[in-house]
Design an enzyme around this catalytic site. Sequence first.
Site, mmCIF file in Angstrom:
data_model
loop_
_atom_site.group_PDB
_atom_site.id
_atom_site.type_symbol
_atom_site.label_atom_id
_atom_site.label_comp_id
_atom_site.label_asym_id
_atom_site.label_seq_id
_atom_site.Cartn_x
_atom_site.Cartn_y
_atom_site.Cartn_z
ATOM 1 C CG ASP A 16 -1.819 1.128 1.377
ATOM 2 O OD1 ASP A 16 -1.566 2.172 0.755
ATOM 3 O OD2 ASP A 16 -2.814 0.991 2.125
ATOM 4 C CE1 TYR A 233 -4.108 -0.893 11.615
ATOM 5 C CE2 TYR A 233 -4.264 1.461 11.203
ATOM 6 C CZ TYR A 233 -4.640 0.170 10.908
ATOM 7 O OH TYR A 233 -5.536 -0.065 9.909
ATOM 8 C CE LYS A 236 -5.715 -7.351 10.820
ATOM 9 N NZ LYS A 236 -5.573 -7.211 12.263
HETATM 10 P P1 13P Z 1 -5.268 -0.838 4.878
HETATM 11 O O1 13P Z 1 -4.589 -1.835 5.775
HETATM 12 O O2 13P Z 1 -5.911 -1.478 3.687
HETATM 13 O O3 13P Z 1 -4.357 0.290 4.518
HETATM 14 O O4 13P Z 1 -6.491 -0.233 5.698
HETATM 15 C C1 13P Z 1 -6.243 0.439 6.868
HETATM 16 C C2 13P Z 1 -7.458 0.941 7.578
HETATM 17 O O5 13P Z 1 -7.308 1.530 8.629
HETATM 18 C C3 13P Z 1 -8.801 0.684 7.046
HETATM 19 O O6 13P Z 1 -9.816 1.236 7.840
HETATM 20 MG MG MG Z 2 -4.224 1.820 3.264
HETATM 21 MG MG MG Z 3 -5.043 -2.416 2.077
#
Ligand code: 13P
Ligand code: MG
Ligand code: MG
Length: 394
Positions: A16, A233, A236
């Site tokens: 990402d 964090y 994900k």
């Molecule tokens: P991603 O892990 O796809 O970047 O999403 C993060 C998020 O906080 C979605 O609410």
């Molecule tokens: Mg993202």
């Molecule tokens: Mg993502």
Amino acid sequence: MSAEERKVTISVIKADIGSLAGHHKVHPDTMAAASRVLAEAKRKGLIIDYFVTHVGDDLQLIMTHRKGVDSPDIHGLAWDAFKKAAEVAKELGLYAAGQDLLSDAFSGNVRGLGPGVAEMEIVERKSEPIVIFMADKTEPGAFNFPMFRIFADPFNTAGLVIDPRMHDGFKFEVLDVMEGKYVVLNTPEEMYDLLALIGTPGRYVVKRVFRKSDNEIAAVVSVERLNLIAGRYVGKDDPVAIVRAQSGFPALGEILEPFSFPHLVAGWMRGSHWGPLMPVGLKDAKCTRFDGPPRIVGLGFNITKGRLIGPTDLFDDPAFDEARRTAQLIADYMRRHGPFMPHRLGPEEMEYTTLPQVLERLKDRFKEAKDYEKYIKPKIKHSEMLSGAEEMHD
Ligand code: 13P
Ligand code: MG
Ligand code: MG
Ligand code: 13P
């Protein structure tokens, strides 16, 4: 062609690097920037072929080459492509530009730097059909359930019963992402042991699957858990997987069948909620509702002399309409729990938590509970509870 000449590596590397309007979808200009880097590498002969795509806010690089897995050249190439794409993301002011590029310095391997990686080196069969799965808003353990069904469940995969080449079963390599240890379990013999582990998908993750009769690799899943690596964090660990199909492996339809059931996976909003995994075509590969629901795309290819023939967009099909509708119903149901478990993940799995701050603020307001020692205090420690099940049922 000799077996050596037919050796080819498929590398799916994703990150990402920033996305449009929130954690929603990759911007086409960032994909174009990555594509230019890979086109140049193809022209120079470093890779044989490539396909650049996205699922939600994750930029996906699918590459074939002859350099084997964990090649510094290929990982370096992916890193360059992500860097170039992240520059465009920054210039466009996209959200969380550079999100998954945890370090500025590349040192030979993108694993541990943020991107997710699934790679396998194979000797190309006469026809080499493969499926590449890419998911957004979930974690690698989301593949535990479908991998089990594809390679170990005869109610899903008829070939386990009726195809002599698959009848011996498959071996699962399971990684304990907390301890950094792995174990290889044989199915069908050790099926219950396997399930005892992979039913905890936040910790025990199916990394690779092999055909038992000849050790041929059948599947590989990206197991990098970004937030564990970063220690904070950062999103994900939206996973990818490669699965080989047909001729001694599960048929294409057996590989897709588990996704007709939108099982609950960890991820979704802020990486902190359980929700249904919705199979979608590329046109719907963008996250909206509560930043989801978590989505998965499946692309089918043939690998022919290392070239990527295809893709076909496998879930872009009315046969998965009902799964999508069920996923919507489950999404409605789960959402109505709001901040309550089991919609919200347990505290140990949450990627965001204000709990420590709340506890700190309230610490002087907590009073001793009356008669606690007498009536309420647990007689055994929490850790002892986990190993006590057998005696309980004597
Ligand atoms: P991603 O892990 O796809 O970047 O999403 C993060 C998020 O906080 C979605 O609410
Ligand atoms: Mg993202
Ligand atoms: Mg993502
Ligand atoms: P064909 O006979 O069309 O090759 O199909 C075989 C198969 O395995 C279908 O699941």
